[in-house]
Motif scaffolding. Sequence first.
Motif, PDB file in Angstrom:
ATOM      1  N   LYS A 237     -57.724 -68.299  85.348  1.00 28.67           N
ATOM      2  CA  LYS A 237     -57.086 -67.594  84.230  1.00 28.67           C
ATOM      3  C   LYS A 237     -57.977 -66.484  83.672  1.00 28.67           C
ATOM      4  O   LYS A 237     -57.493 -65.408  83.308  1.00 28.67           O
ATOM      5  CB  LYS A 237     -56.757 -68.599  83.119  1.00 28.67           C
ATOM      6  CG  LYS A 237     -55.866 -68.054  82.018  1.00 28.67           C
ATOM      7  CD  LYS A 237     -54.444 -67.854  82.499  1.00 28.67           C
ATOM      8  CE  LYS A 237     -53.508 -67.535  81.345  1.00 28.67           C
ATOM      9  NZ  LYS A 237     -52.135 -67.268  81.802  1.00 28.67           N
ATOM     10  N   ALA A 238     -59.284 -66.737  83.626  1.00 28.61           N
ATOM     11  CA  ALA A 238     -60.198 -65.724  83.092  1.00 28.61           C
ATOM     12  C   ALA A 238     -60.181 -64.466  83.945  1.00 28.61           C
ATOM     13  O   ALA A 238     -60.166 -63.347  83.423  1.00 28.61           O
ATOM     14  CB  ALA A 238     -61.619 -66.292  83.003  1.00 28.61           C
ATOM     15  N   CYS A 239     -60.173 -64.634  85.275  1.00 30.81           N
ATOM     16  CA  CYS A 239     -60.149 -63.477  86.169  1.00 30.81           C
ATOM     17  C   CYS A 239     -58.840 -62.705  86.047  1.00 30.81           C
ATOM     18  O   CYS A 239     -58.821 -61.472  86.101  1.00 30.81           O
ATOM     19  CB  CYS A 239     -60.370 -63.922  87.621  1.00 30.81           C
ATOM     20  SG  CYS A 239     -62.103 -64.244  88.029  1.00 30.81           S
ATOM     21  N   VAL A 240     -57.722 -63.431  85.886  1.00 31.97           N
ATOM     22  CA  VAL A 240     -56.420 -62.778  85.738  1.00 31.97           C
ATOM     23  C   VAL A 240     -56.382 -61.957  84.452  1.00 31.97           C
ATOM     24  O   VAL A 240     -55.959 -60.792  84.443  1.00 31.97           O
ATOM     25  CB  VAL A 240     -55.275 -63.818  85.744  1.00 31.97           C
ATOM     26  CG1 VAL A 240     -53.943 -63.162  85.413  1.00 31.97           C
ATOM     27  CG2 VAL A 240     -55.193 -64.522  87.088  1.00 31.97           C
ATOM     28  N   LEU A 241     -56.841 -62.556  83.341  1.00 31.38           N
ATOM     29  CA  LEU A 241     -56.843 -61.846  82.064  1.00 31.38           C
ATOM     30  C   LEU A 241     -57.784 -60.651  82.098  1.00 31.38           C
ATOM     31  O   LEU A 241     -57.471 -59.574  81.580  1.00 31.38           O
ATOM     32  CB  LEU A 241     -57.235 -62.801  80.929  1.00 31.38           C
ATOM     33  CG  LEU A 241     -56.247 -63.938  80.622  1.00 31.38           C
ATOM     34  CD1 LEU A 241     -56.823 -64.874  79.577  1.00 31.38           C
ATOM     35  CD2 LEU A 241     -54.907 -63.388  80.156  1.00 31.38           C
ATOM     36  N   LEU A 242     -58.953 -60.850  82.712  1.00 27.61           N
ATOM     37  CA  LEU A 242     -59.925 -59.770  82.800  1.00 27.61           C
ATOM     38  C   LEU A 242     -59.405 -58.625  83.659  1.00 27.61           C
ATOM     39  O   LEU A 242     -59.596 -57.443  83.339  1.00 27.61           O
ATOM     40  CB  LEU A 242     -61.242 -60.310  83.368  1.00 27.61           C
ATOM     41  CG  LEU A 242     -62.445 -59.363  83.343  1.00 27.61           C
ATOM     42  CD1 LEU A 242     -62.781 -58.960  81.914  1.00 27.61           C
ATOM     43  CD2 LEU A 242     -63.655 -60.015  84.000  1.00 27.61           C
ATOM     44  N   GLU A 243     -58.714 -58.978  84.741  1.00 29.48           N
ATOM     45  CA  GLU A 243     -58.125 -57.958  85.608  1.00 29.48           C
ATOM     46  C   GLU A 243     -57.101 -57.126  84.833  1.00 29.48           C
ATOM     47  O   GLU A 243     -57.039 -55.899  84.965  1.00 29.48           O
ATOM     48  CB  GLU A 243     -57.460 -58.628  86.815  1.00 29.48           C
ATOM     49  CG  GLU A 243     -56.739 -57.672  87.759  1.00 29.48           C
ATOM     50  CD  GLU A 243     -57.674 -56.757  88.536  1.00 29.48           C
ATOM     51  OE1 GLU A 243     -57.172 -55.839  89.198  1.00 29.48           O
ATOM     52  OE2 GLU A 243     -58.903 -56.964  88.472  1.00 29.48           O
ATOM     53  N   GLY A 244     -56.297 -57.806  84.003  1.00 22.75           N
ATOM     54  CA  GLY A 244     -55.316 -57.091  83.191  1.00 22.75           C
ATOM     55  C   GLY A 244     -55.970 -56.123  82.222  1.00 22.75           C
ATOM     56  O   GLY A 244     -55.509 -54.984  82.060  1.00 22.75           O
ATOM     57  N   LEU A 245     -57.058 -56.562  81.588  1.00 21.36           N
ATOM     58  CA  LEU A 245     -57.771 -55.685  80.655  1.00 21.36           C
ATOM     59  C   LEU A 245     -58.333 -54.463  81.378  1.00 21.36           C
ATOM     60  O   LEU A 245     -58.204 -53.327  80.913  1.00 21.36           O
ATOM     61  CB  LEU A 245     -58.916 -56.459  79.979  1.00 21.36           C
ATOM     62  CG  LEU A 245     -58.527 -57.522  78.954  1.00 21.36           C
ATOM     63  CD1 LEU A 245     -59.755 -58.325  78.535  1.00 21.36           C
ATOM     64  CD2 LEU A 245     -57.869 -56.895  77.729  1.00 21.36           C
ATOM     65  N   ASN A 246     -58.955 -54.705  82.515  1.00 20.98           N
ATOM     66  CA  ASN A 246     -59.602 -53.612  83.251  1.00 20.98           C
ATOM     67  C   ASN A 246     -58.604 -52.625  83.842  1.00 20.98           C
ATOM     68  O   ASN A 246     -58.924 -51.455  84.058  1.00 20.98           O
ATOM     69  CB  ASN A 246     -60.489 -54.181  84.367  1.00 20.98           C
ATOM     70  CG  ASN A 246     -61.702 -54.918  83.823  1.00 20.98           C
ATOM     71  OD1 ASN A 246     -62.167 -54.615  82.728  1.00 20.98           O
ATOM     72  ND2 ASN A 246     -62.204 -55.896  84.565  1.00 20.98           N
ATOM     73  N   ARG A 247     -57.380 -53.088  84.104  1.00 21.93           N
ATOM     74  CA  ARG A 247     -56.353 -52.205  84.657  1.00 21.93           C
ATOM     75  C   ARG A 247     -55.460 -51.600  83.571  1.00 21.93           C
ATOM     76  O   ARG A 247     -54.503 -50.892  83.867  1.00 21.93           O
ATOM     77  CB  ARG A 247     -55.488 -52.975  85.660  1.00 21.93           C
ATOM     78  CG  ARG A 247     -56.209 -53.270  86.968  1.00 21.93           C
ATOM     79  CD  ARG A 247     -55.467 -54.283  87.834  1.00 21.93           C
ATOM     80  NE  ARG A 247     -54.073 -53.908  88.079  1.00 21.93           N
ATOM     81  CZ  ARG A 247     -53.217 -54.667  88.777  1.00 21.93           C
ATOM     82  NH1 ARG A 247     -53.635 -55.839  89.271  1.00 21.93           N
ATOM     83  NH2 ARG A 247     -51.976 -54.282  88.978  1.00 21.93           N
TER      84      ARG A 247
END
Length: 354
Positions: free
Chosen positions: A305-315
């Motif tokens: 979940k952390a990677c998914v949320l972080l990916e959303g922020l970065n994109r």
Amino acid sequence: MEGGGGGEKRTMKMCCICNQRRPALKRPKTLQQICRECFYEVFEEEIHRVIIDNNLFKRGERIAIGASGGKDSTVLAYVMSELNRRHNYGLDLFLLSVDEGITGYRDDSLETVKRNEIQYGLPLKVVSYKDLYGWTMDEIVKMIGLKNNCTFCGVFRRQALDRGAALLKVDKLVTGHNADDIAETVLLNILRGDIARLSRCTSIITGEDGPIPRCKPFKYTYEKEIVMYAYFKKLDYFSTECIYSPNAYRGFAREFIKDLERMRPRAILDIIKSGEDFRIATSTKMPEQGTCQRCGYISSQKWCKACVLLEGLNRGLPKLGIGRTRGVNSEPKKDDSQIGAKNIQSKPCGSLDF
């Protein structure tokens, strides 16, 4: 009635445990009227019994105490330090704090933790969202607003604690989750229909299949009693609520629990007992635990979940992974080169080896 004109002699109430001193409080859990000294004794002894009866620790283990500077973690650090010395547990204790990057809240509470480090003689380690993820909560809230900010903070904080514990090379992590917190979680998981979390949320030890197990010595300890203990002991703790949490969904469950407690104090323990007694049908398909393909953290999906949320922020797609939004775990597998230069340059969630 004795003598002439005198009123009835009133009998002074005494502590119902020692019968020697006047009561100073009524215990929220049992409604007993007891003195301060007996309160300290029963409060600490109950936690000691929980530790012993559940075999939470082994001699020689390194234990990280999740320290936020609030009442729960401050009392936990104090009591763990006292019991470790008094009962000779033989544990090496450390304080572990997470700096989420919330100006006017976390920076002040960390000052309290730094004072606790000196007061209790426990080494302190601080890990930050900025170092681990490249974002602070102030920056995240600026992008997403106040609606789903607790989702980001909860996911990132849980993983940050594990990463900090890994840096300290500890055997277990103890948190200040109390009986009220666990009862709230039981209700929330029922309301959400989250069978997987409902089946484990009342466990006193969790994450045994992960990198570092977590323990909850305050599982049966009422929040009101923790507040009373901190007050009577004059412990140094930070009492301001997070500026981003007033609208958190958990707040509704918390208010409901408080209403139940006012009518029937035993209700908190009864809800926990109900959670413990839940049995999941063997035919129910449960998520299979694996590891995140991106950072190696424990996950039941391709990405944690952390990677998914972080990916959303970065994109620039902050709602990616929130609720039922289609995210990277439901998209066709992409080659790393397709993710984009911004993502490659940003901090990945997995800077530590699990």
